[in-house]
Design an enzyme around this catalytic site. Structure first.
Site, PDB file in Angstrom:
ATOM      1  N   ASP A   1     -27.074  14.235 140.596  1.00  0.00           N
ATOM      2  CA  ASP A   1     -26.930  14.460 139.148  1.00  0.00           C
ATOM      3  C   ASP A   1     -26.385  15.869 138.949  1.00  0.00           C
ATOM      4  O   ASP A   1     -26.500  16.722 139.831  1.00  0.00           O
ATOM      5  CB  ASP A   1     -28.284  14.325 138.433  1.00  0.00           C
ATOM      6  CG  ASP A   1     -28.146  13.975 136.960  1.00  0.00           C
ATOM      7  OD1 ASP A   1     -28.433  12.820 136.577  1.00  0.00           O
ATOM      8  OD2 ASP A   1     -27.713  14.856 136.168  1.00  0.00           O
TER       9      ASP A   1
ATOM     10  N   ASP B   1     -21.551  16.921 140.080  1.00  0.00           N
ATOM     11  CA  ASP B   1     -20.855  16.734 138.813  1.00  0.00           C
ATOM     12  C   ASP B   1     -19.770  15.704 139.116  1.00  0.00           C
ATOM     13  O   ASP B   1     -18.840  15.983 139.887  1.00  0.00           O
ATOM     14  CB  ASP B   1     -20.244  18.074 138.358  1.00  0.00           C
ATOM     15  CG  ASP B   1     -19.381  17.917 137.113  1.00  0.00           C
ATOM     16  OD1 ASP B   1     -19.040  16.771 136.746  1.00  0.00           O
ATOM     17  OD2 ASP B   1     -19.034  18.950 136.512  1.00  0.00           O
ATOM     18  N   VAL B   2     -19.886  14.535 138.529  1.00  0.00           N
ATOM     19  CA  VAL B   2     -19.000  13.428 138.914  1.00  0.00           C
ATOM     20  C   VAL B   2     -17.527  13.678 138.570  1.00  0.00           C
ATOM     21  O   VAL B   2     -16.663  12.931 139.017  1.00  0.00           O
ATOM     22  CB  VAL B   2     -19.458  12.084 138.287  1.00  0.00           C
ATOM     23  CG1 VAL B   2     -20.710  11.558 138.970  1.00  0.00           C
ATOM     24  CG2 VAL B   2     -19.662  12.204 136.779  1.00  0.00           C
TER      25      VAL B   2
ATOM     26  N   TYR C   1     -14.927   7.051 124.403  1.00  0.00           N
ATOM     27  CA  TYR C   1     -15.910   6.452 125.319  1.00  0.00           C
ATOM     28  C   TYR C   1     -15.553   4.986 125.577  1.00  0.00           C
ATOM     29  O   TYR C   1     -15.525   4.537 126.728  1.00  0.00           O
ATOM     30  CB  TYR C   1     -17.299   6.571 124.683  1.00  0.00           C
ATOM     31  CG  TYR C   1     -18.423   5.912 125.443  1.00  0.00           C
ATOM     32  CD1 TYR C   1     -18.978   6.511 126.579  1.00  0.00           C
ATOM     33  CD2 TYR C   1     -18.971   4.695 125.011  1.00  0.00           C
ATOM     34  CE1 TYR C   1     -20.027   5.909 127.263  1.00  0.00           C
ATOM     35  CE2 TYR C   1     -20.012   4.099 125.688  1.00  0.00           C
ATOM     36  CZ  TYR C   1     -20.541   4.706 126.813  1.00  0.00           C
ATOM     37  OH  TYR C   1     -21.581   4.106 127.483  1.00  0.00           O
TER      38      TYR C   1
ATOM     39  N   LYS D   1     -14.487   3.452 129.173  1.00  0.00           N
ATOM     40  CA  LYS D   1     -15.244   2.361 129.802  1.00  0.00           C
ATOM     41  C   LYS D   1     -14.333   1.144 130.035  1.00  0.00           C
ATOM     42  O   LYS D   1     -14.480   0.428 131.027  1.00  0.00           O
ATOM     43  CB  LYS D   1     -16.449   1.995 128.939  1.00  0.00           C
ATOM     44  CG  LYS D   1     -17.541   3.082 128.905  1.00  0.00           C
ATOM     45  CD  LYS D   1     -18.204   3.265 130.264  1.00  0.00           C
ATOM     46  CE  LYS D   1     -19.473   4.103 130.196  1.00  0.00           C
ATOM     47  NZ  LYS D   1     -20.101   4.278 131.524  1.00  0.00           N
TER      48      LYS D   1
ATOM     49  N   THR E   1     -32.975   4.743 127.142  1.00  0.00           N
ATOM     50  CA  THR E   1     -32.826   5.712 128.250  1.00  0.00           C
ATOM     51  C   THR E   1     -32.875   7.118 127.650  1.00  0.00           C
ATOM     52  O   THR E   1     -33.357   7.303 126.529  1.00  0.00           O
ATOM     53  CB  THR E   1     -31.495   5.496 129.009  1.00  0.00           C
ATOM     54  OG1 THR E   1     -30.415   5.637 128.089  1.00  0.00           O
ATOM     55  CG2 THR E   1     -31.439   4.151 129.683  1.00  0.00           C
TER      56      THR E   1
HETATM   57  N1  LIG Z   1     -28.301   3.512 127.250  1.00  0.00           N
HETATM   58  C1  LIG Z   1     -27.469   2.611 126.790  1.00  0.00           C
HETATM   59  O1  LIG Z   1     -27.762   1.919 125.810  1.00  0.00           O
HETATM   60  C2  LIG Z   1     -26.147   2.385 127.469  1.00  0.00           C
HETATM   61  C3  LIG Z   1     -25.330   1.359 127.017  1.00  0.00           C
HETATM   62  C4  LIG Z   1     -24.124   1.114 127.655  1.00  0.00           C
HETATM   63  C5  LIG Z   1     -23.760   1.874 128.751  1.00  0.00           C
HETATM   64  N2  LIG Z   1     -24.558   2.886 129.177  1.00  0.00           N
HETATM   65  C6  LIG Z   1     -24.139   3.630 130.368  1.00  0.00           C
HETATM   66  O2  LIG Z   1     -25.234   3.692 131.272  1.00  0.00           O
HETATM   67  C7  LIG Z   1     -25.052   4.767 132.183  1.00  0.00           C
HETATM   68  C8  LIG Z   1     -26.341   5.522 132.368  1.00  0.00           C
HETATM   69  O3  LIG Z   1     -26.701   6.146 131.149  1.00  0.00           O
HETATM   70  P1  LIG Z   1     -28.185   6.228 130.607  1.00  0.00           P
HETATM   71  O4  LIG Z   1     -28.243   5.430 129.362  1.00  0.00           O
HETATM   72  O5  LIG Z   1     -29.164   5.946 131.694  1.00  0.00           O
HETATM   73  O6  LIG Z   1     -28.207   7.756 130.134  1.00  0.00           O
HETATM   74  P2  LIG Z   1     -29.104   9.005 130.478  1.00  0.00           P
HETATM   75  O7  LIG Z   1     -28.645  10.073 129.539  1.00  0.00           O
HETATM   76  O8  LIG Z   1     -30.551   8.654 130.497  1.00  0.00           O
HETATM   77  O9  LIG Z   1     -28.656   9.388 131.965  1.00  0.00           O
HETATM   78  C9  LIG Z   1     -27.369   9.859 132.266  1.00  0.00           C
HETATM   79  C10 LIG Z   1     -27.458  10.850 133.425  1.00  0.00           C
HETATM   80  O10 LIG Z   1     -26.119  11.264 133.752  1.00  0.00           O
HETATM   81  C11 LIG Z   1     -26.160  12.643 134.029  1.00  0.00           C
HETATM   82  N3  LIG Z   1     -24.839  13.253 133.845  1.00  0.00           N
HETATM   83  C12 LIG Z   1     -24.223  13.617 132.703  1.00  0.00           C
HETATM   84  N4  LIG Z   1     -23.042  14.193 132.978  1.00  0.00           N
HETATM   85  C13 LIG Z   1     -22.893  14.175 134.324  1.00  0.00           C
HETATM   86  C14 LIG Z   1     -21.890  14.633 135.211  1.00  0.00           C
HETATM   87  N5  LIG Z   1     -20.762  15.233 134.768  1.00  0.00           N
HETATM   88  N6  LIG Z   1     -22.075  14.462 136.535  1.00  0.00           N
HETATM   89  C15 LIG Z   1     -23.199  13.865 136.996  1.00  0.00           C
HETATM   90  N7  LIG Z   1     -24.205  13.420 136.216  1.00  0.00           N
HETATM   91  C16 LIG Z   1     -24.042  13.586 134.887  1.00  0.00           C
HETATM   92  C17 LIG Z   1     -27.189  13.217 133.069  1.00  0.00           C
HETATM   93  O11 LIG Z   1     -27.682  14.491 133.517  1.00  0.00           O
HETATM   94  C18 LIG Z   1     -28.255  12.120 133.075  1.00  0.00           C
HETATM   95  O12 LIG Z   1     -29.237  12.353 134.074  1.00  0.00           O
HETATM   96  C19 LIG Z   1     -23.899   5.584 131.604  1.00  0.00           C
HETATM   97  O13 LIG Z   1     -22.711   5.301 132.318  1.00  0.00           O
HETATM   98  C20 LIG Z   1     -23.770   5.082 130.183  1.00  0.00           C
HETATM   99  O14 LIG Z   1     -22.471   5.242 129.664  1.00  0.00           O
HETATM  100  C21 LIG Z   1     -25.733   3.167 128.561  1.00  0.00           C
END
Ligand SMILES: NC(=O)c1ccc[n+]([C@@H]2O[C@H](COP(=O)([O-])OP(=O)(O)OC[C@H]3O[C@@H](n4cnc5c(N)ncnc54)[C@H](O)[C@@H]3O)[C@@H](O)[C@H]2O)c1
Length: 252
Positions: free
Chosen positions: A37, A60-61, A154, A158, A189
């Site tokens: 992360d 950092d991705v 976004y 995606k 989340t």
């Molecule tokens: N939560 C939802 O409803 C939802 C819906 C559709 C898609 N998503 C996708 O699910 C995935 C996970 O998200 P989540 O909901 O668990 O969110 P979250 O915010 O709980 O977790 C995301 C994590 O990514 C990390 N992060 C942010 N920028 C980063 C970077 N540059 N390099 C590495 N890590 C980084 C953050 O520190 C965090 O720990 C994401 O790809 C998000 O787009 C989430």
């Protein structure tokens, strides 16, 4: 016997939400987990309470160099890379007319270029073993415009991940590397928790008319279970697939 015994898995965005749930589940199922992360302190703290074979790295991705460093360290530590979960992503809620070029580039960089860099770096390691499974986290926002919560860049990013996943699936099947993607709907989340939402039921109140299946919102473990199936050999004949986990949102 675990469903991921003897597998080495890199998971991005592992400090929170779906990524953290996946680390816990994968370790429980016997995987050696490389949890990464950008938020290193938060990651260390979250992982410290978990059991299993887990190591942490700052990643950092959007940094190609960090991808190279983490992949090499994973190989040194565990000897191979079997699984890549491209989970990290950042939602930016700006509509098309409100977005500027800087914001657009940032959203594309964090959500799409990141997945390109991850696959570009890790696929050669998988080719060394003639086997691998990659799971990319997309979003319902890549499929239906009403799910994007006003997030133009976004959704576009995606959508790019959706297409790139298909590209990789067809081109690396010859190396026995599978590439699938997961489409979460509304899932409790980190982001929602920051706004004080503490349960899927509470989040689901906002989606009663949108998501038919109670409690009208999902939990991180619902997505982690999808990651597990697609990462494991149980899905050994599945590639290029799109697994929607949305409580039925996309059915109407
Ligand atoms: N939560 C939802 O409803 C939802 C819906 C559709 C898609 N998503 C996708 O699910 C995935 C996970 O998200 P989540 O909901 O668990 O969110 P979250 O915010 O709980 O977790 C995301 C994590 O990514 C990390 N992060 C942010 N920028 C980063 C970077 N540059 N390099 C590495 N890590 C980084 C953050 O520190 C965090 O720990 C994401 O790809 C998000 O787009 C989430």
């Amino acid at each position: 016997m675990g469903r991921l015994d003897n597998k080495v898995a890199i998971i991005t965005g592992a400090a929170s939400g779906m990524g953290l749930a996946a680390v816990q589940l994968f370790a429980k199922e016997g995987a050696k987990v490389v949890a990464t992360d950008i938020a290193v302190e938060q990651l260390e703290k979250a992982i410290s309470t978990l059991e299993g074979d887990i190591i942490t790295f700052a990643l950092d991705v959007s940094s190609e160099q960090q991808w190279k460093d983490v992949s090499e360290q994973a190989k040194v530590e565990f000897g191979k890379i079997d699984i890549l979960i491209n989970n990290a992503g950042v939602s930016v809620h700006k509509g098309l007319l409100d977005e500027d070029l800087e914001g657009w580039n940032r959203a594309i960089n964090l959500n799409l270029t990141s997945v390109f860099l991850g696959m570009k770096t890790v696929i050669p390691y998988m080719q060394q073993n003639n086997k691998g499974s990659i799971v990319n986290c997309v979003s319902l926002a890549a499929i239906i415009g009403s799910a994007d919560n006003g997030a133009a860049a976004y959704s576009a990013a995606k959508g790019g991940v959706r297409a790139l996943s298909k590209h990789a699936a067809i081109n690396y099947a010859k190396d026995n590397i599978r590439v699938n993607s997961i489409y979460p709907g509304a899932i409790l989340t980190g982001a929602a928790q920051k706004y004080g939402v503490t349960s899927a039921e509470q989040l689901g109140n906002a989606f009663k008319n949108t998501i038919p299946l109670p409690p009208h919102a999902g939990e991180a473990i619902d997505i982690a279970n999808g990651y597990l199936y697609l990462a494991s050999d149980e899905s050994k004949f599945v590639t290029g697939e799109e697994l929607i986990i949305d409580g039925g949102w996309s059915t109407h």
